[in-house]
Write a protein that holds these residues in place. Sequence first.
Motif, PDB file in Angstrom:
ATOM      1  N   SER A   1      -9.882  -3.159  -4.337  1.00  0.00           N
ATOM      2  CA  SER A   1      -9.728  -3.814  -3.037  1.00  0.00           C
ATOM      3  C   SER A   1     -10.212  -5.255  -3.159  1.00  0.00           C
ATOM      4  CB  SER A   1     -10.525  -3.066  -1.961  1.00  0.00           C
ATOM      5  OG  SER A   1     -10.404  -3.712  -0.719  1.00  0.00           O
TER       6      SER A   1
ATOM      7  N   ASP B   1       0.820  -1.208   0.000  1.00  0.00           N
ATOM      8  CA  ASP B   1       0.000   0.000   0.000  1.00  0.00           C
ATOM      9  C   ASP B   1       0.854   1.259   0.000  1.00  0.00           C
ATOM     10  OD1 ASP B   1      -2.166  -1.621  -0.015  1.00  0.00           O
ATOM     11  OD2 ASP B   1      -2.809  -1.206   2.038  1.00  0.00           O
TER      12      ASP B   1
ATOM     13  N   PRO C   1      -8.687  -1.371   2.574  1.00  0.00           N
ATOM     14  CA  PRO C   1      -9.593  -0.479   1.840  1.00  0.00           C
ATOM     15  C   PRO C   1      -9.569   0.965   2.324  1.00  0.00           C
ATOM     16  CG  PRO C   1     -10.698  -2.540   2.361  1.00  0.00           C
ATOM     17  CD  PRO C   1      -9.399  -2.555   3.100  1.00  0.00           C
TER      18      PRO C   1
ATOM     19  N   SER D   1      -7.502   3.512   0.392  1.00  0.00           N
ATOM     20  CA  SER D   1      -7.828   3.828  -1.001  1.00  0.00           C
ATOM     21  C   SER D   1      -7.779   5.328  -1.262  1.00  0.00           C
ATOM     22  CB  SER D   1      -9.210   3.280  -1.354  1.00  0.00           C
ATOM     23  OG  SER D   1      -9.270   1.885  -1.195  1.00  0.00           O
TER      24      SER D   1
END
Length: 547
Positions: free
Chosen positions: A228, A186, A212, A215
């Motif tokens: 996701s 991420d 998530p 995001s």
Amino acid sequence: MDRWRRRLTYYLLALGIIMLGYAIVYHFGMVVYEGATDRSFLRSLQFVVETFTTTGYGADAGWQSPQLLVLVMIMDITGVVLIFIALPVFVVPLFEAAFSITVPTAIETDMSDHVIICGYTPRVETLIAELESWEVDYVIVEPDRDRAVDVYETGHTVIHADPESVQGFERARIDMATAVVTDTSDERDVSIVLTAKEAAEDVRVISVVDEPERSTYHRLAGADTVLSPRELLGEGLATKLTTAVTTDLGGAADLGEDFEIAELPIHRGSDLSGQTLIESSIREQAGVNVIGAWFHGNFETPPPPDTELKQGTILMIAGRSSRIEALKEHAVSDVRHFERGKTIVIGYGEVGHSAVDSLEDAGVPCTIIDRLDLLDVDVVGEATDPDVLREAGIESAHTVVLALPDDTIAQFVTLIIRDLNPSIEIIARAEGSETIAKMYRAGAEYVLSLATVSGRMLASTILENEEVVSLDAQIQVIRTSAPRLSGHTVGDAEVRSRTGCTILGVEREGDVITDIQPDLRIQADDWLIIAGTDEDTNRFTELLSVE
């Protein structure tokens, strides 16, 4: 290479200093202890070189003084040590570099409209397979040289470059690319997105997040699409438990608003359980087409007519919504009543949470097990402890959703559950596709891989003009002409036996015929809507779509 040269320079410098020091000491010893007053220093230096290179001692052999004998022994040991140091540090790497595979550092062809994949993980393997099936060019940008070599040896297109540098993207010809995909971590993905937008502001960037809630940061960095897969994985597991998975055909083919492609599980006690596919007469009685079927993890399309439909079989069907709903009444057991404690979800992470939400939306209550005392968790403890499973009611449960992130632990828990309740239905997740077979062998009825879901999501996003129907089966729905079938009836054409594809509809003069009968005659201007695997649809195009 620069680091290797720097090491070599230091080594040679140290070697020269050591040899010169020994030459001074040896020359002094020869003059003082051996009486060689007329000996030159150059002769002493030659002796040290001969000693260190193990080529011999020449006329100097046969010393009388113990001091010289000790000095020569020390020099022998020093020379051998230096040789053993040089071999692994310099000589071996030099030969490895000479014979190693050279990975390209930039695209060497006139590649365009390609997909740039940043990093190589198991989750992009499915994406690569999908891109190759649609003949879409791609290049993997891998910063780790050893990893790049491994990927290069598998036959993939890869360059050794840093995706967090503009130069790395320029080497991948980002100005000619159709999309950039990043699926590493991420945090690192954010850096790659920022770099990609700096290198080519208009390029489409797709990133994958494990969490998530992160995001937002990917979108702020400039990502056009953020996926996701863990959420979708949880939903996928839940849908195997409740009803069919309906898939919107999107732009692939317009068959009408009430036409669906769905995955339909055969549950214990259903009317179809125990029958063969041909005995079930699904096409004749329900009016739907069976495109394919999952049999304990193996997808077959078209499925053999004599295959027995058992608990855990999942049919992929296509037809009108009303007919699919009617078929559900036969496929889903009449005694399948969901009560509190009869459905158990093990693991309340991102996947488990998503599965629970989907089950609640479907009106299916469940008992949640997790090792952490989180909100909504009913039983706290390790799933590997049989007492914890008994406390949750595993021995009387109908179904368990296994949402554990560790595949090894998930396999162990599957065996425990199967021992405690031999008749329970086990629906499980897997991190990597390579562990799916072991999960089935352990006793799971259905296993969905995170790596597969991620790859299918990426493929579906990139190939906007083609709808990827199922995230765990490479089924495509395409609209194509078939001039070679003009004048033939559907029955005579034998499309399924020749190509493996199923005709879902015939588009004729603006209307779509979905009630496909064997005596329907195909006309020259007809467009066929067909479903099949990548290989099957390609075979259909080669055999029947070209005059």
